[in-house]
Design a protein around this motif. Structure first.
Motif, PDB file in Angstrom:
ATOM      1  N   THR A 207      59.590  45.226  44.363  1.00 27.50           N
ATOM      2  CA  THR A 207      58.669  44.212  44.878  1.00 27.50           C
ATOM      3  C   THR A 207      59.428  42.894  45.027  1.00 27.50           C
ATOM      4  O   THR A 207      60.499  42.707  44.447  1.00 27.50           O
ATOM      5  CB  THR A 207      57.486  43.991  43.914  1.00 27.50           C
ATOM      6  N   ARG A 208      58.855  41.954  45.771  1.00 27.61           N
ATOM      7  CA  ARG A 208      59.545  40.683  45.970  1.00 27.61           C
ATOM      8  C   ARG A 208      59.783  39.925  44.661  1.00 27.61           C
ATOM      9  O   ARG A 208      60.891  39.400  44.466  1.00 27.61           O
ATOM     10  CB  ARG A 208      58.792  39.823  46.985  1.00 27.61           C
ATOM     11  N   PRO A 209      58.779  39.846  43.767  1.00 27.79           N
ATOM     12  CA  PRO A 209      59.059  39.187  42.472  1.00 27.79           C
ATOM     13  C   PRO A 209      60.171  39.894  41.688  1.00 27.79           C
ATOM     14  O   PRO A 209      60.958  39.231  40.999  1.00 27.79           O
ATOM     15  CB  PRO A 209      57.721  39.279  41.742  1.00 27.79           C
ATOM     16  N   GLN A 210      60.247  41.214  41.808  1.00 26.55           N
ATOM     17  CA  GLN A 210      61.321  41.946  41.124  1.00 26.55           C
ATOM     18  C   GLN A 210      62.686  41.620  41.735  1.00 26.55           C
ATOM     19  O   GLN A 210      63.671  41.484  41.015  1.00 26.55           O
ATOM     20  CB  GLN A 210      61.047  43.460  41.189  1.00 26.55           C
ATOM     21  N   ILE A 211      62.731  41.505  43.055  1.00 32.45           N
ATOM     22  CA  ILE A 211      63.974  41.098  43.720  1.00 32.45           C
ATOM     23  C   ILE A 211      64.387  39.716  43.232  1.00 32.45           C
ATOM     24  O   ILE A 211      65.547  39.474  42.882  1.00 32.45           O
ATOM     25  CB  ILE A 211      63.795  41.083  45.249  1.00 32.45           C
ATOM     26  N   SER A 212      63.402  38.802  43.176  1.00 31.60           N
ATOM     27  CA  SER A 212      63.672  37.439  42.733  1.00 31.60           C
ATOM     28  C   SER A 212      64.228  37.423  41.313  1.00 31.60           C
ATOM     29  O   SER A 212      65.204  36.715  41.019  1.00 31.60           O
ATOM     30  CB  SER A 212      62.373  36.619  42.812  1.00 31.60           C
ATOM     31  N   LYS A 213      63.626  38.223  40.438  1.00 33.25           N
ATOM     32  CA  LYS A 213      64.069  38.273  39.046  1.00 33.25           C
ATOM     33  C   LYS A 213      65.485  38.831  38.939  1.00 33.25           C
ATOM     34  O   LYS A 213      66.314  38.314  38.200  1.00 33.25           O
ATOM     35  CB  LYS A 213      63.096  39.118  38.227  1.00 33.25           C
ATOM     36  N   ASP A 214      65.763  39.873  39.712  1.00 33.71           N
ATOM     37  CA  ASP A 214      67.112  40.452  39.717  1.00 33.71           C
ATOM     38  C   ASP A 214      68.141  39.404  40.126  1.00 33.71           C
ATOM     39  O   ASP A 214      69.194  39.269  39.497  1.00 33.71           O
ATOM     40  CB  ASP A 214      67.142  41.653  40.679  1.00 33.71           C
ATOM     41  N   LEU A 215      67.824  38.639  41.175  1.00 34.54           N
ATOM     42  CA  LEU A 215      68.790  37.669  41.689  1.00 34.54           C
ATOM     43  C   LEU A 215      68.961  36.471  40.751  1.00 34.54           C
ATOM     44  O   LEU A 215      70.077  35.974  40.582  1.00 34.54           O
ATOM     45  CB  LEU A 215      68.376  37.221  43.092  1.00 34.54           C
ATOM     46  N   THR A 216      67.871  36.011  40.129  1.00 33.38           N
ATOM     47  CA  THR A 216      68.026  34.904  39.171  1.00 33.38           C
ATOM     48  C   THR A 216      68.781  35.359  37.931  1.00 33.38           C
ATOM     49  O   THR A 216      69.536  34.580  37.340  1.00 33.38           O
ATOM     50  CB  THR A 216      66.664  34.311  38.750  1.00 33.38           C
ATOM     51  N   ASN A 217      68.606  36.625  37.546  1.00 34.34           N
ATOM     52  CA  ASN A 217      69.402  37.156  36.434  1.00 34.34           C
ATOM     53  C   ASN A 217      70.885  37.135  36.772  1.00 34.34           C
ATOM     54  O   ASN A 217      71.730  36.864  35.922  1.00 34.34           O
ATOM     55  CB  ASN A 217      68.970  38.591  36.110  1.00 34.34           C
ATOM     56  N   ARG A 218      71.200  37.420  38.044  1.00 29.00           N
ATOM     57  CA  ARG A 218      72.609  37.455  38.437  1.00 29.00           C
ATOM     58  C   ARG A 218      73.204  36.064  38.598  1.00 29.00           C
ATOM     59  O   ARG A 218      74.349  35.827  38.233  1.00 29.00           O
ATOM     60  CB  ARG A 218      72.758  38.180  39.780  1.00 29.00           C
ATOM     61  N   PHE A 219      72.424  35.148  39.164  1.00 26.52           N
ATOM     62  CA  PHE A 219      73.021  33.888  39.627  1.00 26.52           C
ATOM     63  C   PHE A 219      72.565  32.649  38.869  1.00 26.52           C
ATOM     64  O   PHE A 219      73.077  31.550  39.129  1.00 26.52           O
ATOM     65  CB  PHE A 219      72.776  33.724  41.127  1.00 26.52           C
ATOM     66  N   GLY A 220      71.601  32.777  37.954  1.00 27.59           N
ATOM     67  CA  GLY A 220      71.214  31.669  37.085  1.00 27.59           C
ATOM     68  C   GLY A 220      70.879  30.395  37.843  1.00 27.59           C
ATOM     69  O   GLY A 220      70.118  30.427  38.815  1.00 27.59           O
ATOM     70  N   CYS A 221      71.475  29.271  37.407  1.00 29.93           N
ATOM     71  CA  CYS A 221      71.168  27.971  38.000  1.00 29.93           C
ATOM     72  C   CYS A 221      71.762  27.799  39.392  1.00 29.93           C
ATOM     73  O   CYS A 221      71.499  26.793  40.063  1.00 29.93           O
ATOM     74  CB  CYS A 221      71.672  26.852  37.090  1.00 29.93           C
ATOM     75  N   LEU A 222      72.558  28.754  39.845  1.00 29.43           N
ATOM     76  CA  LEU A 222      73.082  28.708  41.209  1.00 29.43           C
ATOM     77  C   LEU A 222      72.132  29.384  42.194  1.00 29.43           C
ATOM     78  O   LEU A 222      72.338  29.313  43.415  1.00 29.43           O
ATOM     79  CB  LEU A 222      74.451  29.394  41.279  1.00 29.43           C
ATOM     80  N   SER A 223      71.070  30.010  41.682  1.00 26.23           N
ATOM     81  CA  SER A 223      70.170  30.817  42.512  1.00 26.23           C
ATOM     82  C   SER A 223      69.587  30.034  43.681  1.00 26.23           C
ATOM     83  O   SER A 223      69.617  30.488  44.826  1.00 26.23           O
ATOM     84  CB  SER A 223      69.027  31.369  41.651  1.00 26.23           C
ATOM     85  N   GLY A 224      69.026  28.870  43.387  1.00 33.44           N
ATOM     86  CA  GLY A 224      68.369  28.084  44.429  1.00 33.44           C
ATOM     87  C   GLY A 224      69.310  27.708  45.557  1.00 33.44           C
ATOM     88  O   GLY A 224      68.931  27.765  46.739  1.00 33.44           O
ATOM     89  N   TYR A 225      70.524  27.311  45.194  1.00 36.63           N
ATOM     90  CA  TYR A 225      71.522  26.951  46.205  1.00 36.63           C
ATOM     91  C   TYR A 225      71.888  28.173  47.053  1.00 36.63           C
ATOM     92  O   TYR A 225      71.880  28.116  48.285  1.00 36.63           O
ATOM     93  CB  TYR A 225      72.777  26.378  45.547  1.00 36.63           C
ATOM     94  N   LEU A 226      72.211  29.263  46.378  1.00 36.47           N
ATOM     95  CA  LEU A 226      72.601  30.484  47.086  1.00 36.47           C
ATOM     96  C   LEU A 226      71.504  30.948  48.031  1.00 36.47           C
ATOM     97  O   LEU A 226      71.762  31.291  49.181  1.00 36.47           O
ATOM     98  CB  LEU A 226      72.924  31.594  46.075  1.00 36.47           C
TER      99      LEU A 226
END
Length: 277
Positions: free
Chosen positions: A246-265
């Motif tokens: 699901t989209r929230p699951q995708i979001s969680k996966d990506l924030t787990n990977r990229f942390g505080c860089l997530s928003g920029y990426l």
DNA sequence: GACCAGGGCGGCC
DNA sequence: GGCCGCCATGGT
């Protein structure tokens, strides 16, 4: 990146970390235009700035110098952010190259909440159109432009008005926003973690997980969030994903990977996938 | 004229 | 909790 405050604006030195087109056309803000000289003009709250290009950088001409120093996030070192995002994947390098001068704008919380409620299941051209009509009809006349409505001005409006400016089924959400006055004004979102702040924002009608993440990123400057819309879902399955999520699951996966860089990426990827191509 | 857009809601299970 | 039909409107 260096900048100098002047009495009539801000001098930006260098063009690597500041690109007006990339900053404004990447879907984080909807009130901007090009003037007759081809210069970008940007509006936020009741303020206005014109961005002029020169040989070694740009000049942001404005009366609200301190407001736009903060708005354009000029204290943040984007070269360092790009360095940290370097060599994650070839596609990421491509995206950063194509959107190299992007900066995450520090928008006004109320304006961002309204704008991204309107953004749901909508396209950028029409989001801009609806917001423009909103400002023209109820925003304070600033001479040659209209301010974004204040909360007081906005809360006088009803569902019928929001339908008239073309908000469609989002009209009822916008009309009920006045019921969340306390939540918006008196919650200390900045002191909360992104997860707690998101839980609070989702209580607002018309704000789900994706819109909440955009509010967190563009209205509260929290960069450990990864807004996932149709475009980012496509990028995920094209570049990162494996299993169906699901989209929230995708979001969680990506924030787990990229942390505080997530928003920029996320913003580099969105520009590259949704805007540039 | 169908399809799409920086999704969310309510009903259902 | 997850799934699914529906939702207004303007552009292509």
């Amino acid at each position: 990146m260096q900048y100098e405050k002047k009495s009539d604006g801000i001098r930006i030195i260098g063009k690597e970390d500041f690109n007006p087109e990339h900053i404004l056309e990447c879907g984080q803000i909807f009130r901007y235009k090009k003037n007759s000289l081809g210069e970008y003009v940007v509006y936020s709250k009741e303020y206005c700035a014109v961005i002029k290009e020169d040989n070694d950088g740009y000049f942001i001409k404005t009366k609200a110098v301190d407001y736009f120093v903060n708005f354009f996030d000029l204290q943040t070192d984007y070269s360092n952010i790009k360095k940290q995002l370097n060599n994650i994947a070839p596609y990421v390098n491509e995206a950063i190259e194509s959107g190299h001068g992007i900066r995450i704008l520090r928008g006004d919380l109320f304006e961002i909440i309204v704008s991204f409620i309107i953004s749901a299941n909508n396209n950028i051209k029409r989001i801009k159109l609806i917001i423009e009509r909103l400002c023209e009809r109820v925003g304070t006349n600033m001479g040659n432009y209209y301010a974004f409505p204040t909360m007081e001005q906005f809360f006088e409006l009803d569902e019928k008005f929001f339908k008239e400016i073309g908000a469609g089924y989002r009209a009822s959400y916008l009309a009920s926003l006045k019921n969340e006055f306390d939540l918006i004004l008196f919650n200390n979102f900045s002191a909360m973690s992104s997860d707690i702040a998101r839980d609070n924002l989702i209580k607002i009608k018309g704000v789900g997980p994706k819109v909440a993440d955009c509010i967190l990123l563009f209205g509260l400057y929290k960069t450990d969030v990864f807004p996932v819309d149709v475009w980012m879902e496509r990028v995920y399955y094209e570049q990162f994903g494996n299993v169906q999520l699901t989209r929230p699951q995708i979001s969680k996966d990506l924030t787990n990977r990229f942390g505080c860089l997530s928003g920029y990426l996320q913003q580099y990827l969105f520009y590259h996938r949704a805007i540039k191509k």
